[in-house]
Design an enzyme around this catalytic site. Sequence first.
Site, PDB file in Angstrom:
ATOM      1  CD  GLU A 255      -1.746   0.767   3.440  1.00  0.00           C
ATOM      2  OE1 GLU A 255      -2.075  -0.120   3.653  1.00  0.00           O
ATOM      3  OE2 GLU A 255      -1.961   1.790   4.144  1.00  0.00           O
TER       4      GLU A 255
ATOM      5  CG  HIS B   6      -3.423  -5.997   7.810  1.00  0.00           C
ATOM      6  ND1 HIS B   6      -2.887  -5.812   6.807  1.00  0.00           N
ATOM      7  CD2 HIS B   6      -3.980  -4.865   8.131  1.00  0.00           C
ATOM      8  CE1 HIS B   6      -3.181  -4.758   6.208  1.00  0.00           C
ATOM      9  NE2 HIS B   6      -3.863  -4.093   6.699  1.00  0.00           N
TER      10      HIS B   6
ATOM     11  CG  ASN C 219      -5.096  -3.487   2.719  1.00  0.00           C
ATOM     12  OD1 ASN C 219      -4.696  -3.600   1.367  1.00  0.00           O
ATOM     13  ND2 ASN C 219      -4.380  -2.326   3.585  1.00  0.00           N
TER      14      ASN C 219
END
Length: 553
Positions: A406, A491, A529
């Site tokens: 990201e 995460h 994600n």
Amino acid sequence: MRPVMANSGFSAHHAAMAANLTRRHILGLAALQSAAALGLTRIGLTPAAAASSADHVPAVVVGSGYGAAVAALRLGEAGIRTLVIEMGRLWDAPGGDGRVYCPMTSPDGRSMWFKKRTEAPLSTLLWLDVINRDIAPYPGVLDRVRYPGMSVYVGRGVGGGSLVNGGIAVTPPRAYFEEVLPGVDAQTMYGTYFPLANRMLGTSTVPSAWFESTEWYAYARVARSQAQRAGLKTVFVPNVYDFDYMQREAAGTATKSALGQEVIYGNNFGKRSLDKTYLAAALGTGNVTLHTLSRARAIRQDADGSYVLTVDRIDYTGHVTATDEISCRSLFLGAGSLGTSELLVRARETGALPRLNAEVGRGWGGNGNVMLGRANHVWNPTGSRQSTIPVMAIDAWSDRNPVFAEIAPLPAGLETWVSLYLAITKNPERATFTYDAARDTTVLNWTRGQSAPSVAAAKALFDRMNLANVTIYRYDLFGDTRAFADDFCYHPLGGCVLGRATDTYGRATGYERLYVTDGSLIPGSIGVNPFVTITALAERTMARVLAEDDVGR
Ligand code: FAE
């Protein structure tokens, strides 16, 4: 009695966001707003229902993040009286300064969960301790849970991680989903549940013409051209942030949030967090009640098969003011990878739920997360104005060293020449939660060495990028001289893996009407994600469970 919107601070922004919502959904939003304004910790569509005794309810949902919110909505729609128990507070009413959340650049107690000093992921700039601040302990919205070899960031409050996260809403590549969860019918997931989750979450993609022209995404365009020079592919990533709102922020006609340096401590506007979507709709069914500042501590089963939860009610100082016993026929655990794993490991190890299998507590991974920064040349500024909402990623998942990175903002308000990334890598290492009886808590046994594969994969990709662009890493961002921050993750996944600790629909093995609905079902990695996957799996679970099981009574 119905909550009255005019008295509840129901803002024009919320009204606009609610424009295409159902009447029930709008009632739910208003209930949340009025409860927040009144400082209530018991919330329902009708005050009487919310305040009524909750000694026994048909269904309890623990937590209010993605998995929990889906469970609450679908139970409520099915007409099943449901109580949601959330340890954090409701974040829907402004504090003394007129804001719900505190600014990221001058955080106060609202920023973090009972800390004396903020613990931001990026802790220094030019090695200067200019980012973290002393704060008064308070049930703030972001927690950093510290285990010996890994810190895990999680959201606390009505909406869980949706309150603090960057809103990136990615559906994983199908081939990797099938590799990670071979027991799940991918056809149905990609045909039904991923589209449903994205629709419900309000996912969209930044308008490309605006992206290409706005100063707020210069940082992403710089990172993109550097990736291209290294022969790497970039992709737009969808988000739940309202991009119409963001463009109004840029035009100066709406209060800035994404463009006002707000993200990990909450967005005051623009983000479709779960309290605006699933949870509002759940409350709108009239069957769902929410108790905040209520932490489930223990689970046991009575002789008649009902589950009994021991729930500590806490105040704004963190002190336990009361302890309730709440009994239910069906129990849905959505306390997140850490929360659900802890509750079930404790229940098994204390003998309260002895038939839970040995897989409970296993299979944990941090989605291979590594954060890093690159130093750009002076002629490649990344901009003093940066949207906090990421909309682009480097997709090298099909490479020999799979990485999905990201392109993250560094919204410092001044030029830093930093390109920041949160890399998701394919790290095969897994850890286990073990029970520490003396402290009645669980410990995650991840060791620092287990992060090495994540760093190696990220380094292989970004070395290539540095070579192509004649640039170097930044060594000043993580409190010491490291280029790669591999000691924290955003995460957390696993601990009650689907098909191992549960059946392939999240039913805990050894028990009836005991369900897991959150990120603990995913075995440590999902390649992107994770919240869209968590949401879609929870939708799949609820559809099956409501069709097959005798949940409510
Ligand atoms: P989660 O959302 O963590 O919700 C669990 C809830 O349960 C929380 O509200 C807890 O307070 C509550 N809870 C825990 N224990 C108890 C207990 N004993 N009693 C009562 N309540 C309890 O679970 N993911 C993305 O897909 N895209 C992103 O852009 C993204 N950015 C992130 C940025 C940050 C800073 C962070 C921290 C995370 C980010 N994530 C992102 C991860 C994402 O938020 C996370 O995977 C989900 O929130 C996990 O959902 P769960 O339903 O598992």
